[in-house]
Design a protein around this motif. Structure first.
Motif: not given
Length: 76
Positions: A41-69
């Motif tokens: 949930x927190x990963x999905x809420x990160x901004x684009x600059x924060x995602x870039x800092x950790x080396x993830x794209x928005x698509x990567x973050x959404x893909x991970x966030x959509x995985x079941x718990x």
């Protein structure tokens, strides 16, 4: 016959801590699932600059966030 069955069950759980083990494992698993859901949930809420800092794209973050718990990458 009835006494033998009762003895077999009593012998299976001869120590009180043995009764608690399945509950502890369940508690640890539930805690892990809650942590995964919260992290995703927190990963999905990160901004684009924060995602870039950790080396993830928005698509990567959404893909991970959509995985079941229950989809735990550490359990494989």
């Amino acid at each position: 016959m009835k006494g033998q069955k009762g003895f077999a069950l009593a012998a299976t759980f001869s120590h009180p801590l043995q009764l608690a083990q399945p509950w502890r494992r369940l508690g640890r698993q539930l805690k892990r699932w809650w942590q995964l859901a919260e992290q995703r949930r927190q990963l999905a809420m990160l901004g684009d600059a924060q995602l870039k800092d950790i080396g993830l794209s928005r698509a990567d973050a959404l893909q991970e966030a959509e995985r079941p718990f229950w989809d735990d990458p550490c359990s494989h």
